[in-house]
Design a protein around this motif. Structure first.
Motif, mmCIF file in Angstrom:
data_model
loop_
_atom_site.group_PDB
_atom_site.id
_atom_site.type_symbol
_atom_site.label_atom_id
_atom_site.label_comp_id
_atom_site.label_asym_id
_atom_site.label_seq_id
_atom_site.Cartn_x
_atom_site.Cartn_y
_atom_site.Cartn_z
ATOM 1 N N MET A 1 0.739 -1.136 -0.101
ATOM 2 C CA MET A 1 0.099 -0.012 0.016
ATOM 3 C C MET A 1 1.021 1.391 -0.034
ATOM 4 S SD MET A 1 -3.130 -0.485 2.498
ATOM 5 C CE MET A 1 -4.648 -1.385 2.047
ATOM 6 N N GLY A 2 0.511 2.253 -0.739
ATOM 7 C CA GLY A 2 1.336 3.486 -1.000
ATOM 8 C C GLY A 2 0.598 4.689 -0.156
ATOM 9 N N ASP A 3 1.306 5.815 -0.128
ATOM 10 C CA ASP A 3 0.636 6.797 0.447
ATOM 11 C C ASP A 3 -0.404 7.590 -0.341
ATOM 12 O OD1 ASP A 3 2.316 6.553 2.682
ATOM 13 O OD2 ASP A 3 3.716 8.224 2.041
ATOM 14 N N VAL A 4 -1.451 8.304 0.414
ATOM 15 C CA VAL A 4 -2.485 9.073 -0.380
ATOM 16 C C VAL A 4 -2.677 10.413 0.448
ATOM 17 C CG1 VAL A 4 -3.767 6.930 -1.163
ATOM 18 C CG2 VAL A 4 -4.198 7.884 0.868
ATOM 19 N N CYS A 5 -2.959 11.264 -0.377
ATOM 20 C CA CYS A 5 -3.801 12.387 0.369
ATOM 21 C C CYS A 5 -5.266 12.607 0.013
ATOM 22 C CB CYS A 5 -2.757 13.520 0.080
ATOM 23 S SG CYS A 5 -1.262 13.750 0.493
ATOM 24 N N SER B 1 -0.357 6.562 4.883
ATOM 25 C CA SER B 1 -0.481 5.410 4.382
ATOM 26 C C SER B 1 -2.119 5.275 3.855
ATOM 27 C CB SER B 1 -0.228 4.069 5.036
ATOM 28 O OG SER B 1 -1.133 4.360 6.416
ATOM 29 N N GLU B 2 -2.370 4.253 2.944
ATOM 30 C CA GLU B 2 -3.799 4.205 2.746
ATOM 31 C C GLU B 2 -4.558 3.815 3.862
ATOM 32 O OE1 GLU B 2 -4.508 1.909 -1.026
ATOM 33 O OE2 GLU B 2 -2.648 2.527 -1.832
ATOM 34 N N VAL C 1 -5.167 6.569 6.560
ATOM 35 C CA VAL C 1 -6.010 7.463 5.946
ATOM 36 C C VAL C 1 -7.544 7.068 5.967
ATOM 37 C CG1 VAL C 1 -6.640 9.050 4.053
ATOM 38 C CG2 VAL C 1 -4.299 8.916 4.746
ATOM 39 N N ALA C 2 -7.413 5.772 5.625
ATOM 40 C CA ALA C 2 -8.947 5.098 5.943
ATOM 41 C C ALA C 2 -9.451 5.094 7.067
ATOM 42 C CB ALA C 2 -8.724 3.594 5.081
ATOM 43 N N LYS C 3 -8.552 4.680 8.348
ATOM 44 C CA LYS C 3 -9.035 4.850 9.579
ATOM 45 C C LYS C 3 -9.624 6.128 10.019
ATOM 46 C CE LYS C 3 -6.363 0.843 11.227
ATOM 47 N NZ LYS C 3 -5.226 0.369 11.996
ATOM 48 N N LEU C 4 -8.677 7.226 9.680
ATOM 49 C CA LEU C 4 -9.040 8.552 9.979
ATOM 50 C C LEU C 4 -10.392 8.918 9.321
ATOM 51 C CD1 LEU C 4 -8.587 11.174 11.552
ATOM 52 C CD2 LEU C 4 -7.037 11.823 9.724
ATOM 53 N N GLU C 5 -10.671 8.784 7.971
ATOM 54 C CA GLU C 5 -11.676 8.786 7.205
ATOM 55 C C GLU C 5 -12.855 8.069 7.927
ATOM 56 O OE1 GLU C 5 -12.981 7.864 2.855
ATOM 57 O OE2 GLU C 5 -11.234 7.677 2.978
#
Length: 87
Positions: free
Chosen positions: A1-5, A51-52, A55-59
């Motif tokens: 998994m890569g980084d996302v914004c 990390s994807e 960010v998914a957890k924060l989302e």
């Protein structure tokens, strides 16, 4: 998994209920960079980069927020962040 914004716009009772501070604490624990700011129309805007998975957890957390918040709508879009390449 890569980084996302991703950029999120959170609507509801999200100002004056420690939403930004809680978001910052949660992001820090997840190793996410970015920021959260109040908008004049009562929404909170959040930029989150990491990390994807993180960010998914924060989302997911943004849909609820801290105990005093009442999130009624959230829109999230992926952001393209330019990176400087050194040759």
């Amino acid at each position: 998994m890569g980084d996302v914004c991703k950029r999120a716009f959170v609507e509801g009772r999200v100002q004056g209920v420690w939403f930004r501070g809680s978001t910052q604490e949660r992001a820090r624990r997840l190793g996410i960079g970015g920021w959260a700011r109040n908008l004049p129309d009562g929404r909170v805007e959040v930029l989150m980069c990491g990390s994807e998975e993180a960010v998914a957890k924060l989302e997911e957390w943004l849909h609820k927020g801290p105990p005093l918040a009442k999130v009624v709508n959230i829109s999230i879009a992926e952001e393209v962040i330019a990176q400087k390449v050194l040759v």
